[in-house]
Design an enzyme around this catalytic site. Structure first.
Site, mmCIF file in Angstrom:
data_model
loop_
_atom_site.group_PDB
_atom_site.id
_atom_site.type_symbol
_atom_site.label_atom_id
_atom_site.label_comp_id
_atom_site.label_asym_id
_atom_site.label_seq_id
_atom_site.Cartn_x
_atom_site.Cartn_y
_atom_site.Cartn_z
ATOM 1 N N GLU A 82 49.755 69.203 7.160
ATOM 2 C CA GLU A 82 50.766 69.918 7.952
ATOM 3 C C GLU A 82 50.761 69.296 9.334
ATOM 4 O O GLU A 82 49.706 69.017 9.887
ATOM 5 C CB GLU A 82 50.414 71.400 8.055
ATOM 6 C CG GLU A 82 51.337 72.182 8.966
ATOM 7 C CD GLU A 82 50.906 73.635 9.143
ATOM 8 O OE1 GLU A 82 51.412 74.267 10.073
ATOM 9 O OE2 GLU A 82 50.069 74.127 8.373
ATOM 10 N N GLU A 99 53.390 74.435 18.961
ATOM 11 C CA GLU A 99 53.115 75.868 18.802
ATOM 12 C C GLU A 99 52.804 76.428 20.184
ATOM 13 O O GLU A 99 52.099 75.804 20.966
ATOM 14 C CB GLU A 99 51.901 76.126 17.921
ATOM 15 C CG GLU A 99 52.086 75.838 16.465
ATOM 16 C CD GLU A 99 50.858 76.196 15.670
ATOM 17 O OE1 GLU A 99 50.909 77.176 14.917
ATOM 18 O OE2 GLU A 99 49.849 75.484 15.811
#
Length: 105
Positions: free
Chosen positions: A45, A50
């Site tokens: 991933e 974020e």
């Protein structure tokens, strides 16, 4: 999910981020056929960006690579970087760029 498939490239994201507590804006990439590689996190991933909302960390953005199988202690392989944005810049739109080639992200 399933919006596109590619091996290498450059992703440019322009976003205005919410910073309120409880918000967790994220922009990430995962393989289309996750099971082919053994499921997450072994399939990999790429977290392009974020931001974990809240008073203590509302101006720190992270970029993380997740990989490898889950270990007995629950951890997995990952490499992470972060950038602390000046508080006065949080109301602006930010641009995140991720470049991926055969050697590095």
């Amino acid at each position: 999910m399933g919006k596109g498939d590619w091996t290498y490239g450059k992703v440019v994201v322009r976003a205005k981020l919410p910073i309120e507590k409880g918000m967790w804006p994220a922009i990430w990439m995962m393989p289309t056929d996750e099971a082919h590689y053994g499921g997450w996190p072994a399939s990999g991933e790429i977290d392009i960006m974020e931001l974990i909302g809240g008073k203590e960390s509302n101006n720190k953005v992270y970029s993380t690579l997740h990989y490898d199988s889950v270990k007995p202690d629950g951890s997995h392989g990952h490499d992470q970087g972060s950038l602390t944005l000046p508080k006065e810049k949080l109301s602006l739109t930010i641009i995140m760029i991720s470049k991926w080639n055969g050697c590095r992200v």
